[in-house]
Design a protein around this motif. Structure first.
Motif, PDB file in Angstrom:
ATOM      1  N   VAL A 281      -0.253  -1.454   5.700  1.00  0.00           N
ATOM      2  CA  VAL A 281      -1.371  -0.667   4.521  1.00  0.00           C
ATOM      3  C   VAL A 281      -1.700   0.584   5.533  1.00  0.00           C
ATOM      4  CG1 VAL A 281      -3.387  -0.932   3.529  1.00  0.00           C
ATOM      5  CG2 VAL A 281      -1.185  -2.693   3.965  1.00  0.00           C
ATOM      6  N   VAL A 282      -1.627   1.501   4.664  1.00  0.00           N
ATOM      7  CA  VAL A 282      -1.819   2.917   5.218  1.00  0.00           C
ATOM      8  C   VAL A 282      -2.439   3.772   3.556  1.00  0.00           C
ATOM      9  CG1 VAL A 282       0.548   3.978   5.222  1.00  0.00           C
ATOM     10  CG2 VAL A 282      -1.222   4.986   6.893  1.00  0.00           C
ATOM     11  N   ARG A 283      -3.179   4.540   4.552  1.00  0.00           N
ATOM     12  CA  ARG A 283      -3.685   5.981   3.189  1.00  0.00           C
ATOM     13  C   ARG A 283      -2.468   7.090   2.428  1.00  0.00           C
ATOM     14  NH1 ARG A 283      -9.198   7.271   2.388  1.00  0.00           N
ATOM     15  NH2 ARG A 283      -8.420   8.495   1.119  1.00  0.00           N
ATOM     16  N   LEU A 284      -2.376   7.426   1.973  1.00  0.00           N
ATOM     17  CA  LEU A 284      -1.552   7.972   1.470  1.00  0.00           C
ATOM     18  C   LEU A 284      -1.852   9.134   1.992  1.00  0.00           C
ATOM     19  CD1 LEU A 284       1.403   8.674  -0.168  1.00  0.00           C
ATOM     20  CD2 LEU A 284      -0.320   9.285  -2.182  1.00  0.00           C
ATOM     21  N   LYS A 285      -1.122  10.510   2.528  1.00  0.00           N
ATOM     22  CA  LYS A 285      -0.847  11.517   2.657  1.00  0.00           C
ATOM     23  C   LYS A 285      -1.351  12.818   1.626  1.00  0.00           C
ATOM     24  CE  LYS A 285      -0.418  12.555   7.433  1.00  0.00           C
ATOM     25  NZ  LYS A 285       0.114  13.080   8.837  1.00  0.00           N
ATOM     26  N   HIS A 286      -2.237  13.651   1.277  1.00  0.00           N
ATOM     27  CA  HIS A 286      -2.539  14.463   0.336  1.00  0.00           C
ATOM     28  C   HIS A 286      -0.944  15.422   0.047  1.00  0.00           C
ATOM     29  CE1 HIS A 286      -6.331  13.598  -0.185  1.00  0.00           C
ATOM     30  NE2 HIS A 286      -6.623  13.460   0.753  1.00  0.00           N
ATOM     31  N   ASN A 287      -0.060  15.330   1.136  1.00  0.00           N
ATOM     32  CA  ASN A 287       0.685  16.499   0.976  1.00  0.00           C
ATOM     33  C   ASN A 287       2.583  15.476   1.040  1.00  0.00           C
ATOM     34  OD1 ASN A 287       1.099  15.499   3.959  1.00  0.00           O
ATOM     35  ND2 ASN A 287       1.776  17.402   4.568  1.00  0.00           N
ATOM     36  N   TRP A 288       2.108  14.519   0.796  1.00  0.00           N
ATOM     37  CA  TRP A 288       3.588  13.529   0.662  1.00  0.00           C
ATOM     38  C   TRP A 288       3.620  13.688  -1.108  1.00  0.00           C
ATOM     39  CZ3 TRP A 288       3.116   8.260   4.183  1.00  0.00           C
ATOM     40  CH2 TRP A 288       2.989   9.127   4.807  1.00  0.00           C
TER      41      TRP A 288
ATOM     42  N   ASP B 271      -0.351   0.036  -9.575  1.00  0.00           N
ATOM     43  CA  ASP B 271       0.239  -0.557  -8.515  1.00  0.00           C
ATOM     44  C   ASP B 271       2.386  -0.221  -8.979  1.00  0.00           C
ATOM     45  OD1 ASP B 271       2.011  -2.350  -7.408  1.00  0.00           O
ATOM     46  OD2 ASP B 271       0.653  -3.804  -7.967  1.00  0.00           O
ATOM     47  N   VAL B 272       2.419   0.998  -8.343  1.00  0.00           N
ATOM     48  CA  VAL B 272       3.849   0.993  -8.672  1.00  0.00           C
ATOM     49  C   VAL B 272       4.541   0.876  -7.871  1.00  0.00           C
ATOM     50  CG1 VAL B 272       2.696   3.038 -10.947  1.00  0.00           C
ATOM     51  CG2 VAL B 272       3.625   2.825  -8.924  1.00  0.00           C
ATOM     52  N   ASP B 273       6.300   1.009  -7.468  1.00  0.00           N
ATOM     53  CA  ASP B 273       7.059   1.624  -6.778  1.00  0.00           C
ATOM     54  C   ASP B 273       7.528   2.777  -6.785  1.00  0.00           C
ATOM     55  OD1 ASP B 273       7.340  -1.354  -6.401  1.00  0.00           O
ATOM     56  OD2 ASP B 273       9.340  -2.037  -7.642  1.00  0.00           O
ATOM     57  N   VAL B 274       7.826   4.225  -5.851  1.00  0.00           N
ATOM     58  CA  VAL B 274       7.495   4.869  -5.383  1.00  0.00           C
ATOM     59  C   VAL B 274       8.877   5.007  -3.761  1.00  0.00           C
ATOM     60  CG1 VAL B 274       5.650   5.801  -5.791  1.00  0.00           C
ATOM     61  CG2 VAL B 274       6.485   5.152  -3.254  1.00  0.00           C
ATOM     62  N   THR B 275       9.813   6.507  -4.058  1.00  0.00           N
ATOM     63  CA  THR B 275      10.041   6.945  -3.281  1.00  0.00           C
ATOM     64  C   THR B 275       9.699   7.349  -2.051  1.00  0.00           C
ATOM     65  OG1 THR B 275      11.428   8.033  -5.022  1.00  0.00           O
ATOM     66  CG2 THR B 275      12.265   5.367  -4.330  1.00  0.00           C
ATOM     67  N   LEU B 276       9.841   7.959  -0.702  1.00  0.00           N
ATOM     68  CA  LEU B 276       9.097   8.854   0.019  1.00  0.00           C
ATOM     69  C   LEU B 276      10.446   9.670   0.729  1.00  0.00           C
ATOM     70  CD1 LEU B 276       6.501   6.782   1.216  1.00  0.00           C
ATOM     71  CD2 LEU B 276       6.142   8.614   0.235  1.00  0.00           C
TER      72      LEU B 276
ATOM     73  N   MET C  45       8.119   2.316  -1.158  1.00  0.00           N
ATOM     74  CA  MET C  45       7.263   2.020  -0.959  1.00  0.00           C
ATOM     75  C   MET C  45       6.669   1.433  -2.048  1.00  0.00           C
ATOM     76  SD  MET C  45       6.963   1.713   2.703  1.00  0.00           S
ATOM     77  CE  MET C  45       4.840   1.100   2.818  1.00  0.00           C
ATOM     78  N   ARG C  46       5.450   0.456  -2.174  1.00  0.00           N
ATOM     79  CA  ARG C  46       4.640   0.065  -3.155  1.00  0.00           C
ATOM     80  C   ARG C  46       3.653   0.952  -2.499  1.00  0.00           C
ATOM     81  NH1 ARG C  46       1.926  -5.283  -3.702  1.00  0.00           N
ATOM     82  NH2 ARG C  46       0.159  -4.462  -4.865  1.00  0.00           N
ATOM     83  N   LEU C  47       2.933   1.857  -3.889  1.00  0.00           N
ATOM     84  CA  LEU C  47       1.850   2.581  -4.055  1.00  0.00           C
ATOM     85  C   LEU C  47       0.630   1.747  -4.770  1.00  0.00           C
ATOM     86  CD1 LEU C  47       1.446   6.108  -3.462  1.00  0.00           C
ATOM     87  CD2 LEU C  47       0.683   5.248  -5.319  1.00  0.00           C
ATOM     88  N   VAL C  48      -0.460   1.605  -4.293  1.00  0.00           N
ATOM     89  CA  VAL C  48      -1.599   0.662  -5.158  1.00  0.00           C
ATOM     90  C   VAL C  48      -2.761   2.116  -4.958  1.00  0.00           C
ATOM     91  CG1 VAL C  48      -0.706  -1.169  -4.348  1.00  0.00           C
ATOM     92  CG2 VAL C  48      -2.582  -0.037  -3.199  1.00  0.00           C
ATOM     93  N   GLY C  49      -2.980   2.605  -6.340  1.00  0.00           N
ATOM     94  CA  GLY C  49      -4.477   2.807  -6.440  1.00  0.00           C
ATOM     95  C   GLY C  49      -5.207   1.907  -6.741  1.00  0.00           C
ATOM     96  N   VAL C  50      -7.192   2.516  -5.952  1.00  0.00           N
ATOM     97  CA  VAL C  50      -7.679   1.736  -6.957  1.00  0.00           C
ATOM     98  C   VAL C  50      -9.080   2.454  -7.061  1.00  0.00           C
ATOM     99  CG1 VAL C  50      -9.774  -0.282  -5.967  1.00  0.00           C
ATOM    100  CG2 VAL C  50      -7.055  -0.828  -5.105  1.00  0.00           C
ATOM    101  N   LEU C  51      -9.508   1.971  -7.725  1.00  0.00           N
ATOM    102  CA  LEU C  51     -10.787   3.624  -8.194  1.00  0.00           C
ATOM    103  C   LEU C  51     -12.190   3.111  -7.180  1.00  0.00           C
ATOM    104  CD1 LEU C  51     -11.441   5.602 -10.207  1.00  0.00           C
ATOM    105  CD2 LEU C  51     -12.715   4.258 -12.038  1.00  0.00           C
TER     106      LEU C  51
ATOM    107  N   ARG D  81      -8.332   5.889  -4.739  1.00  0.00           N
ATOM    108  CA  ARG D  81      -7.501   6.037  -2.797  1.00  0.00           C
ATOM    109  C   ARG D  81      -6.216   5.089  -3.593  1.00  0.00           C
ATOM    110  NH1 ARG D  81     -11.644   7.229   0.408  1.00  0.00           N
ATOM    111  NH2 ARG D  81     -13.565   7.646   0.012  1.00  0.00           N
ATOM    112  N   PHE D  82      -5.981   5.669  -3.207  1.00  0.00           N
ATOM    113  CA  PHE D  82      -4.014   5.590  -2.782  1.00  0.00           C
ATOM    114  C   PHE D  82      -3.550   4.931  -1.242  1.00  0.00           C
ATOM    115  CE2 PHE D  82      -4.785   8.575  -6.242  1.00  0.00           C
ATOM    116  CZ  PHE D  82      -4.203   7.813  -6.939  1.00  0.00           C
ATOM    117  N   TYR D  83      -2.919   4.356  -1.315  1.00  0.00           N
ATOM    118  CA  TYR D  83      -2.160   3.301   0.077  1.00  0.00           C
ATOM    119  C   TYR D  83      -0.826   2.428  -0.622  1.00  0.00           C
ATOM    120  CZ  TYR D  83      -7.718   2.385  -0.064  1.00  0.00           C
ATOM    121  OH  TYR D  83      -8.846   2.107  -0.565  1.00  0.00           O
ATOM    122  N   LEU D  84      -0.278   3.651   0.784  1.00  0.00           N
ATOM    123  CA  LEU D  84       1.139   2.349   0.616  1.00  0.00           C
ATOM    124  C   LEU D  84       1.253   1.551   1.225  1.00  0.00           C
ATOM    125  CD1 LEU D  84       2.788   5.684   1.678  1.00  0.00           C
ATOM    126  CD2 LEU D  84       2.998   5.511  -0.462  1.00  0.00           C
ATOM    127  N   THR D  85       2.259   0.657   1.059  1.00  0.00           N
ATOM    128  CA  THR D  85       2.050  -0.823   1.715  1.00  0.00           C
ATOM    129  C   THR D  85       3.656  -0.748   1.473  1.00  0.00           C
ATOM    130  OG1 THR D  85       1.131  -3.359   1.582  1.00  0.00           O
ATOM    131  CG2 THR D  85       1.429  -2.077  -0.766  1.00  0.00           C
TER     132      THR D  85
END
Length: 438
Positions: A206-213, A251-256, A263-269, A276-280
């Motif tokens: 579990v890690v935060r999403l970087k702004h430049n990604w 809650d979405v699936d993404v590619t990087l 990866m899976r990306l989740v966002g919680v208000l 706040r977005f997290y990759l997991t």
């Protein structure tokens, strides 16, 4: 924790036979009638949490107070050389092996992995004379202590040192030894390659999403949409044109990256902060809010760093020789493992089998303060036998547990306590409170 358990724990981490074996093997123990290697090493490790002056000066005072032969100050400081560095490094490996072998406490959403590990570093400024060995990021000397903290065991399970100028990310390697583990890290360790290796070796992360990604959304599992979604949409465009802003969970699936790492990306208000977005790569049985809570557990390493600096004197390295610096660093980290092990063993033994917790858990900082207060009695207790030893260890355990209980566990439970289900029962209102309510 009772007296027998405390004695067993301390004798496991600091036994006479191991201390003497390590001191002899590393060359620290010599045929010198003026050096008591056992007393010196034990004093060094216990005095790491005794803030009454400079680290080496404190050790000298406690060493003489323990009954060791008195020598000149300069001769005492000469003992802080390569043999002592090797001895403390060997003792640190014993302590870390003990910590890693403890039973983990990972109920509920914390489960599904062998253990969750948090990796981070803390910087310690040193004497300017050490700048050539430990260059800092500026015109000063500093060392970084790279730590791995176990969530399941509540203590440090690995560490090493480097010049403070080096970047944190180069000191974390995901390999086969990590298989089945969980990893919580901040953005300093976030990289496509590290996420790729987590996927390769079966490491939950579990890690935060970087702004430049710039991830691309390939599938929507949970989100309120205002128009038709097209797979492959950039996340920024998805948030601007497709996502309905009134929704509080994504809650979405993404590619990087160029090779489309899935990866899976989740966002919680977050209140007043937006999403706040997290990759997991956790399964969807772990919901978005649980993913966010798991990331918040990463704060445990910050609490560990604060404990090491404020209570275990990691930030008070006054030596001017590399060997002495490393020996003192090892001493602080061994003390950190000791405190963490005491807290973990007690909290594990007194966790509720079912229902709310009725007894306050131990707090690392309060236990560290009490161990420091009892440092001299602990050193003396190793030499007692029979009933006298049993009474002394029982007294030490009772006072450490009594003073070490967390007074704020009801009103301010940590996120880790909440995930473990350590929710205190509501206090019954007294008669005066009820009358005022009426």
């Amino acid at each position: 924790m009772d007296g027998a358990e405390l004695q067993d724990l301390l004798r496991t981490l600091l036994p006479d036979e191991v201390l003497l074996e390590v001191a002899t093997a590393t060359g620290f123990h010599q045929r010198d009638r003026k050096r008591d290697a056992l007393t010196f090493l034990r004093t060094m490790l216990v005095s790491a949490s005794s803030p009454s002056g400079g680290r080496q000066a404190d050790m000298m005072r406690q060493y003489f107070e323990a009954g060791a032969p008195r020598i000149a100050r300069g001769s005492f400081y000469d003992w802080f050389g390569p043999p002592l560095e090797k001895a403390t490094a060997e003792l640190a490996q014993i302590a870390l092996s003990f910590a890693r072998a403890q039973e983990v406490d990972l109920p509920g959403v914390l489960g599904g992995v062998r253990d969750w590990r948090i990796v981070d570093s803390t910087t310690v400024k040193l004497h300017p004379a050490l700048q050539a060995v430990y260059p800092g990021a500026g015109d000063y000397a500093a060392v970084k202590v790279h730590k791995t903290v176990s969530v399941g065991c509540g203590t440090v399970v690995d560490y090493h040192f480097s010049p403070a100028r080096e970047h944190d990310s180069t000191h974390l390697t995901i390999d086969e030894s990590w298989r089945g583990m969980g990893l919580l890290v901040d953005l300093g360790y976030a990289s496509f390659e590290r996420l790729r290796r987590c996927q390769e070796f079966g490491v939950k992360v579990v890690v935060r999403l970087k702004h430049n990604w710039k991830p691309k959304v390939t599938r929507v599992a949970r989100a309120d949409l205002k128009k038709t979604f097209v797979p492959g949409t950039d996340l920024d465009l998805f948030l601007d044109d497709v996502f309905l802003e009134v929704g509080n969970v994504i809650d979405v699936d993404v590619t990087l990256g160029g090779d489309a790492l899935p990866m899976r990306l989740v966002g919680v208000l977050a209140p007043a902060k937006g999403h706040r977005f997290y990759l997991t790569n956790l399964p969807r049985s772990v919901g978005p809010h649980s993913v966010a809570d798991l990331y918040r557990v990463r704060w445990e390493v910050e609490s560990s760093n604060k404990l090491d600096k404020s209570n275990l004197r990691l930030d008070e390295i006054d030596a001017q020789r590399p060997a002495a610096v490393n020996a003192l660093l090892h001493a602080s980290m061994i003390a950190s493992v000791l405190i963490g092990s005491i807290v973990h063993r007690h909290n594990l033994a007194h966790r509720p089998a079912a229902g709310p917790r009725n007894e306050a858990p131990l707090h690392h900082r309060l236990v560290a303060l009490m161990v420091a207060q009892c440092a001299y009695r602990i050193a003396c207790a190793f030499h007692l036998e029979g009933e006298a030893a049993a009474r002394e260890w029982e007294h030490l355990a009772a006072v450490i547990v009594h003073v070490g209980k967390d007074p704020n566990w009801r009103s301010k439970p940590s996120i880790l306590d909440q995930l473990r289900g350590w929710k205190a029962p509501a206090r019954a209102k007294n008669k005066l409170s009820r009358r005022r309510a009426l």
